[in-house]
Design a protein around this motif. Structure first.
Motif, PDB file in Angstrom:
ATOM      1  N   LYS A 211      53.597  -8.650 -89.172  1.00 39.81           N
ATOM      2  CA  LYS A 211      52.949  -9.627 -87.729  1.00 39.81           C
ATOM      3  C   LYS A 211      52.471  -8.332 -87.659  1.00 39.81           C
ATOM      4  O   LYS A 211      51.920  -8.299 -87.022  1.00 39.81           O
ATOM      5  CB  LYS A 211      53.809 -10.682 -87.451  1.00 39.81           C
ATOM      6  CG  LYS A 211      54.781 -12.027 -88.153  1.00 39.81           C
ATOM      7  CD  LYS A 211      55.109 -12.742 -87.084  1.00 39.81           C
ATOM      8  CE  LYS A 211      55.117 -14.136 -87.716  1.00 39.81           C
ATOM      9  NZ  LYS A 211      56.624 -14.815 -87.022  1.00 39.81           N
ATOM     10  N   ASP A 212      53.597  -7.942 -87.415  1.00 46.61           N
ATOM     11  CA  ASP A 212      53.231  -6.417 -86.823  1.00 46.61           C
ATOM     12  C   ASP A 212      52.353  -5.158 -87.122  1.00 46.61           C
ATOM     13  O   ASP A 212      51.534  -5.029 -86.652  1.00 46.61           O
ATOM     14  CB  ASP A 212      54.667  -4.856 -86.589  1.00 46.61           C
ATOM     15  CG  ASP A 212      55.391  -5.852 -85.017  1.00 46.61           C
ATOM     16  OD1 ASP A 212      55.263  -6.379 -84.196  1.00 46.61           O
ATOM     17  OD2 ASP A 212      56.417  -5.381 -85.623  1.00 46.61           O
ATOM     18  N   GLN A 215      48.959  -7.605 -87.085  1.00 44.94           N
ATOM     19  CA  GLN A 215      48.721  -7.399 -84.906  1.00 44.94           C
ATOM     20  C   GLN A 215      47.942  -6.291 -84.560  1.00 44.94           C
ATOM     21  O   GLN A 215      46.631  -5.732 -83.869  1.00 44.94           O
ATOM     22  CB  GLN A 215      49.484  -8.031 -84.136  1.00 44.94           C
ATOM     23  CG  GLN A 215      49.729  -7.378 -82.476  1.00 44.94           C
ATOM     24  CD  GLN A 215      50.859  -7.637 -81.980  1.00 44.94           C
ATOM     25  OE1 GLN A 215      51.793  -7.586 -82.470  1.00 44.94           O
ATOM     26  NE2 GLN A 215      51.041  -7.447 -80.064  1.00 44.94           N
ATOM     27  N   SER A 218      43.804  -5.806 -85.986  1.00 47.39           N
ATOM     28  CA  SER A 218      43.187  -7.085 -85.400  1.00 47.39           C
ATOM     29  C   SER A 218      43.104  -6.071 -84.509  1.00 47.39           C
ATOM     30  O   SER A 218      41.944  -6.349 -83.790  1.00 47.39           O
ATOM     31  CB  SER A 218      44.107  -7.916 -85.294  1.00 47.39           C
ATOM     32  OG  SER A 218      42.841  -9.005 -84.374  1.00 47.39           O
ATOM     33  N   LYS A 219      44.188  -5.383 -84.199  1.00 46.55           N
ATOM     34  CA  LYS A 219      43.699  -4.983 -82.243  1.00 46.55           C
ATOM     35  C   LYS A 219      42.647  -4.126 -82.102  1.00 46.55           C
ATOM     36  O   LYS A 219      41.689  -4.040 -80.843  1.00 46.55           O
ATOM     37  CB  LYS A 219      45.087  -4.703 -81.106  1.00 46.55           C
ATOM     38  CG  LYS A 219      44.763  -4.131 -79.962  1.00 46.55           C
ATOM     39  CD  LYS A 219      46.509  -3.984 -79.644  1.00 46.55           C
ATOM     40  CE  LYS A 219      45.915  -3.720 -77.747  1.00 46.55           C
ATOM     41  NZ  LYS A 219      47.565  -3.607 -77.114  1.00 46.55           N
TER      42      LYS A 219
END
Length: 250
Positions: A211-212, A215, A218-219
């Motif tokens: 997930k990290d 994330q 994506s950021k």
């Protein structure tokens, strides 16, 4: 003479053409490699801080899981081996010897495939005192390490891991049933108990790194870094007159 001159001019033009092509390729490659160098200082600092926090947290969680299961399997191996040496009951000794061998496989599995990436947060803290070029290189390495953590977390739950554990558990059950000449239900019980333990081990492995990683990508719009959505394996079956088949591709 005129022909020789024309050939000379033609050769010069060809040389200039290929030189310009090569130069153009070098410029493109340099631009593609300089994308991170165009990051402003504020974003560079932000990304380094964010990714270091992720790496540090994931490394600690992986360490707790890894050492924890080594301790569980190690203690079970020693305990069962001790009982096998002290107990005079044949059935109990057989169960303990088999159990110790099974848990020893668990210890070996943890040692062969460690989930820790080797990230050292204290060492990385010194990066803030380095030059901008060194910080950019540190960011590249940190991104690669975060991807490694995510890939390792993902592979820890793939079908190969389940299959390997299942094979060991099935062997243990067959030894109980056929090797020790017990009832089939005792063999099934042995298989079920070992499967419950190994499946709990597999599914308890930390997955926050996945997930990290998503994330972070994506950021900051890192589309090239996003993991593939392709399934880890595909199965297929085919039926023909007088023949049937099943296969797995990965």
């Amino acid at each position: 003479m005129q022909i020789k001159m024309n050939r000379y001019l033609l050769a010069c033009l060809i040389a200039i053409f290929f030189t310009s092509v090569v130069f153009g390729q070098n410029v493109v490659e340099k631009d593609s490699l300089s994308q991170k160098e165009n990051i402003d200082t504020a974003q560079l600092t932000e990304r380094l801080q964010m990714i270091r926090q992720m790496l540090d947290r994931n490394e600690k969680n992986a360490g707790i899981w890894w050492y924890g299961w080594i301790g569980v399997y190690g203690a079970a191996t020693v305990g069962q081996a001790a009982v096998a040496c002290l107990d005079k009951n044949k059935s109990t000794r057989e169960d303990m010897i088999l159990g110790a061998g099974t848990t020893l496989f668990g210890v070996a599995g943890q040692l062969i495939a460690p989930v820790k990436s080797g990230y050292n947060s204290k060492k990385e803290e010194l990066t803030g005192r380095l030059s901008r070029e060194s910080e950019i290189e540190a960011l590249r390495q940190a991104e690669a390490m975060l991807k490694f953590q995510a890939d390792r977390a993902k592979s820890g739950k793939n079908w190969q891991t389940h299959a390997l554990s299942g094979a060991v558990n099935l062997t243990s059950g067959l030894i109980t049933w056929i090797g020790f000449k017990r009832s089939v239900w005792e063999g099934i019980g042995n298989f079920a108990l070992n499967t419950a333990v190994t499946e709990f081990q597999i599914w308890s492995q930390p997955t926050k790194a996945i997930k990290d990683y998503e994330q972070y990508c994506s950021k900051y719009g890192l589309a090239d870094y996003k993991p593939s959505k392709r399934p880890e394996f595909e199965w297929y079956a085919h039926i023909q007159p007088g023949m049937a088949g099943f296969g797995v591709s990965f």
